[in-house]
Design a protein around this motif. Structure first.
Motif, PDB file in Angstrom:
ATOM      1  N   TYR A  60      35.671  -5.624  -4.831  1.00 25.59           N
ATOM      2  CA  TYR A  60      36.085  -5.146  -5.995  1.00 25.59           C
ATOM      3  C   TYR A  60      37.461  -5.128  -6.473  1.00 25.59           C
ATOM      4  CZ  TYR A  60      30.921  -4.070  -6.556  1.00 25.59           C
ATOM      5  OH  TYR A  60      29.688  -4.283  -6.319  1.00 25.59           O
ATOM      6  N   ALA A  61      38.266  -4.936  -7.644  1.00 28.78           N
ATOM      7  CA  ALA A  61      39.252  -4.647  -7.772  1.00 28.78           C
ATOM      8  C   ALA A  61      39.485  -3.215  -7.943  1.00 28.78           C
ATOM      9  CB  ALA A  61      40.005  -5.168  -9.402  1.00 28.78           C
ATOM     10  N   ASP A  62      40.538  -2.776  -7.348  1.00 27.47           N
ATOM     11  CA  ASP A  62      40.854  -1.201  -7.434  1.00 27.47           C
ATOM     12  C   ASP A  62      40.546  -0.518  -8.756  1.00 27.47           C
ATOM     13  OD1 ASP A  62      43.543  -1.277  -4.911  1.00 27.47           O
ATOM     14  OD2 ASP A  62      41.394  -1.377  -4.634  1.00 27.47           O
ATOM     15  N   SER A  63      40.810  -1.368  -9.929  1.00 24.12           N
ATOM     16  CA  SER A  63      40.727  -0.585 -11.133  1.00 24.12           C
ATOM     17  C   SER A  63      39.018  -0.238 -11.454  1.00 24.12           C
ATOM     18  CB  SER A  63      41.482  -1.457 -12.114  1.00 24.12           C
ATOM     19  OG  SER A  63      40.656  -2.682 -12.135  1.00 24.12           O
ATOM     20  N   VAL A  64      38.185  -1.057 -10.671  1.00 24.82           N
ATOM     21  CA  VAL A  64      36.734  -1.012 -11.174  1.00 24.82           C
ATOM     22  C   VAL A  64      35.948  -0.488  -9.981  1.00 24.82           C
ATOM     23  CG1 VAL A  64      37.156  -2.953 -12.581  1.00 24.82           C
ATOM     24  CG2 VAL A  64      36.150  -3.390 -10.396  1.00 24.82           C
ATOM     25  N   LYS A  65      36.468  -0.330  -8.840  1.00 25.66           N
ATOM     26  CA  LYS A  65      35.857   0.205  -7.738  1.00 25.66           C
ATOM     27  C   LYS A  65      35.100   1.371  -7.989  1.00 25.66           C
ATOM     28  CE  LYS A  65      37.963  -1.184  -3.977  1.00 25.66           C
ATOM     29  NZ  LYS A  65      38.703  -1.243  -3.074  1.00 25.66           N
ATOM     30  N   GLY A  66      33.884   1.633  -7.671  1.00 18.58           N
ATOM     31  CA  GLY A  66      33.140   3.040  -7.984  1.00 18.58           C
ATOM     32  C   GLY A  66      32.402   2.979  -9.321  1.00 18.58           C
ATOM     33  N   ARG A  67      32.820   2.035 -10.066  1.00 16.45           N
ATOM     34  CA  ARG A  67      32.381   2.103 -11.677  1.00 16.45           C
ATOM     35  C   ARG A  67      31.347   0.691 -11.742  1.00 16.45           C
ATOM     36  NH1 ARG A  67      35.624   1.777 -15.881  1.00 16.45           N
ATOM     37  NH2 ARG A  67      37.191   0.725 -14.696  1.00 16.45           N
ATOM     38  N   PHE A  68      31.850  -0.336 -11.193  1.00 15.00           N
ATOM     39  CA  PHE A  68      31.140  -1.642 -11.428  1.00 15.00           C
ATOM     40  C   PHE A  68      30.602  -2.029 -10.054  1.00 15.00           C
ATOM     41  CE2 PHE A  68      34.226  -3.654 -14.846  1.00 15.00           C
ATOM     42  CZ  PHE A  68      34.194  -2.449 -15.486  1.00 15.00           C
ATOM     43  N   MET A  83      28.428  -2.348 -15.295  1.00 15.61           N
ATOM     44  CA  MET A  83      29.610  -1.662 -15.708  1.00 15.61           C
ATOM     45  C   MET A  83      29.357  -0.249 -16.307  1.00 15.61           C
ATOM     46  SD  MET A  83      31.930  -4.676 -17.448  1.00 15.61           S
ATOM     47  CE  MET A  83      30.726  -4.733 -18.811  1.00 15.61           C
ATOM     48  N   ASN A  84      29.828   0.803 -15.484  1.00 11.43           N
ATOM     49  CA  ASN A  84      29.370   2.299 -15.832  1.00 11.43           C
ATOM     50  C   ASN A  84      30.838   2.839 -16.141  1.00 11.43           C
ATOM     51  OD1 ASN A  84      26.702   1.745 -15.398  1.00 11.43           O
ATOM     52  ND2 ASN A  84      26.706   2.366 -13.327  1.00 11.43           N
ATOM     53  N   SER A  85      30.662   3.909 -16.860  1.00  6.56           N
ATOM     54  CA  SER A  85      32.069   4.857 -17.036  1.00  6.56           C
ATOM     55  C   SER A  85      33.095   3.890 -17.501  1.00  6.56           C
ATOM     56  CB  SER A  85      32.435   5.707 -15.774  1.00  6.56           C
ATOM     57  OG  SER A  85      31.352   6.441 -15.194  1.00  6.56           O
TER      58      SER A  85
END
Length: 122
Positions: A60-68, A83-85
């Motif tokens: 994952y891209a850092d910008s979406v890690k943990g959310r997507f 895709m969350n949050s």
């Protein structure tokens, strides 16, 4: 040859969720790495997430890690992006792509869908 059709985009408020789907046709899907990329107005296309053909490896891209979360079902010839949050900065056209290489670089992918618009309001 692989054809890709995305769906699931739309308008959502910040903090909300969307699930994108990419349905593939073509006998090489099960051996293809699949990626999600996005392009916002006035910006270059950027990597979002990738999944190995086996489904065992993801990135994952850092910008979406943990959310997507990216996932796939080879029997259904479908890859999803949960895709969350969501944030306003996630607003973009989202594209799925297929190719023989597990790579974060869009240039390594041979096939692309037409894209689906995701708009996140603040």
């Amino acid at each position: 040859q692989v054809q890709l059709v995305e769906s699931g985009g739309g308008l959502v408020q910040a903090g909300g969720s969307l699930r994108l789907a990419c349905v593939a046709s073509g006998r090489t899907f099960s051996s293809a790495a699949m990626g999600w990329f996005r392009q916002a107005p006035g910006k270059e296309r950027e990597f979002v997430a990738i999944i190995h053909w086996s489904g065992g490896n993801t990135a994952y891209a850092d910008s979406v890690k943990g959310r997507f979360t990216i996932s796939r079902d080879n029997a259904k010839m479908t890859v999803w992006l949960q895709m969350n949050s969501l944030k306003p900065e996630d607003t973009a056209i989202y594209y799925c792509a297929a190719g023989p290489y597990y790579s974060t670089k869009g240039s390594r992918y041979d096939y692309w869908g037409q894209g689906t618009q995701v708009t996140v309001s603040s």
